[in-house]
Scaffold this motif. Structure first.
Motif, PDB file in Angstrom:
ATOM      1  N   LYS A 154      -1.067   3.336   4.848  1.00  0.00           N
ATOM      2  CA  LYS A 154      -2.060   4.155   4.130  1.00  0.00           C
ATOM      3  C   LYS A 154      -1.542   4.614   2.774  1.00  0.00           C
ATOM      4  N   HIS A 155      -0.215   4.702   2.633  1.00  0.00           N
ATOM      5  CA  HIS A 155       0.370   5.149   1.373  1.00  0.00           C
ATOM      6  C   HIS A 155       0.397   4.054   0.314  1.00  0.00           C
ATOM      7  N   ARG A 208       1.305   3.195  10.646  1.00  0.00           N
ATOM      8  CA  ARG A 208      -0.057   3.317  10.113  1.00  0.00           C
ATOM      9  C   ARG A 208      -0.077   4.207   8.876  1.00  0.00           C
ATOM     10  N   GLU A 209       0.681   5.292   8.923  1.00  0.00           N
ATOM     11  CA  GLU A 209       0.762   6.187   7.764  1.00  0.00           C
ATOM     12  C   GLU A 209       1.430   5.485   6.578  1.00  0.00           C
ATOM     13  N   GLN A 231      -7.130  -2.994   8.200  1.00  0.00           N
ATOM     14  CA  GLN A 231      -6.751  -1.909   7.297  1.00  0.00           C
ATOM     15  C   GLN A 231      -6.524  -2.400   5.865  1.00  0.00           C
TER      16      GLN A 231
END
Length: 335
Positions: A73-74, A69-70, A91
């Motif tokens: 996000k990047h 998930r991180e 997302q």
């Protein structure tokens, strides 16, 4: 990322030249691209800026989901092309609605190498389009005219650049599929790939050294978790969990545990349990069964409510670059 159609290697100059000619470009990359897990890691490091995902749901299927998930996000830009609003699609910066198997024309090649026709049964809903139509439109908009009259035209291109598909035409698979390799239109296809001998002669064997798992049980995490599938659900459940029959047969995540381990931990069949690794915790219903070896627990990854890949280890196989889904250290306790 290391092969073109029919397992033709990217590093083979003759293959690259054939593909470049078919696609009307001067040259193609000489080195294989990144694997899925390498892409995610480079996204986390800021080296990988954009990702275009078609029909995949990594926020359920990837290991160590908090890390995955991180990584997403990047990204500067995430596009998801799918038939439902999956956990990953939620997302995305842009979601492109694609047509399902029943809403499009084309072919499928199954695991026994059989190439079969698929025909449109119903029209796609709303603005949904076939995957190839979406890709062609975007490529054209970005300056590379990708103009195909139909899915059949794409199949014609595939067989002209792929020796193992060369003899497979729509006319030949109108009623029954053909198994590759099928080098010409007079060839019946290859029903058994290794019927009398290995396709490469006597075969090729390698001696390799055993590499232990990246993570083994200890005092804090004394059990081994292995993940997998069940017959009634498929992958991340994007489609199968919407079906009445499949959901009735296997409606929720189960943590399968050996009777001796269950007795030691004070866990009864059907009781809620908490499974924890170094990366996260999930809750699920216990299934006390001898199918699991003592000291092991088995869970499926079909259910986002008990996303078992919150627990799994992202350590990669050094050659195939596949995560260690089948082994991670956990502890199990009554919830």
């Amino acid at each position: 990322p290391n092969v073109y159609t029919g397992y033709q290697r990217v590093v083979d100059l003759a293959v690259r030249e054939r593909m470049a000619k078919a696609w009307g470009v001067e040259k193609l990359p000489e080195k294989p691209g990144l694997t899925v897990m390498e892409m995610m890691d480079q996204a986390h490091e800021g080296k990988f800026k954009g990702l275009y995902i078609i029909g995949e749901n990594p926020l359920v299927s990837d290991p160590d989901l908090n890390h995955a998930r991180e990584c997403l996000k990047h990204l500067d830009f995430l596009v998801v092309q799918d038939i439902f609003l999956t956990e990953t699609a939620k997302q995305a910066h842009v979601v492109l609605p694609s047509a399902s198997f029943a809403e499009t024309e084309g072919t499928f090649t199954n695991t026994e190498r059989k190439v079969q026709r698929v025909r449109k049964a119903v029209e796609p809903p709303g603005q949904a389009k076939a995957d190839w139509e979406i890709l062609s439109a975007i490529a054209t908009k970005m300056g590379y005219p990708m103009e195909y009259a139909s899915a059949e035209a794409i199949m014609e291109e595939i067989r002209t650049v792929t020796p193992s598909y060369a003899g497979i035409t729509y006319a030949r698979i109108e009623k029954e599929g053909i198994q590759w390799p099928c080098p010409n239109t007079d060839h019946p296809g290859t029903r058994f790939l290794h019927k009398d001998r290995f396709s490469r002669g006597r075969g090729l064997f390698h001696a390799i050294e055993y590499i232990p798992p990246a993570e083994l049980p200890d005092d804090e995490y004394p059990m081994l978790l292995s993940t997998g599938r069940v017959l009634y659900q498929y992958h991340t459940g994007t489609m199968t969990r919407l079906g009445k029959g499949t959901t009735e047969r296997y409606p929720e995540s189960l943590a399968e545990i050996h009777p001796a381990d269950a007795a030691k931990l004070g866990i009864e069949d059907g009781q809620r349990v908490r499974v924890t690794s170094r990366r996260g915790t999930v809750e699920a219903k216990a299934k006390v069964t001898g199918r699991s070896d003592q000291g092991m627990v088995f869970m499926t990854f079909h259910f986002h409510e008990a996303a078992v890949n919150l627990l799994t280890n992202p350590a990669l196989d050094p050659v195939a670059k596949i995560p260690e889904y089948k082994v991670c250290a956990v502890r199990v306790e009554a919830a």
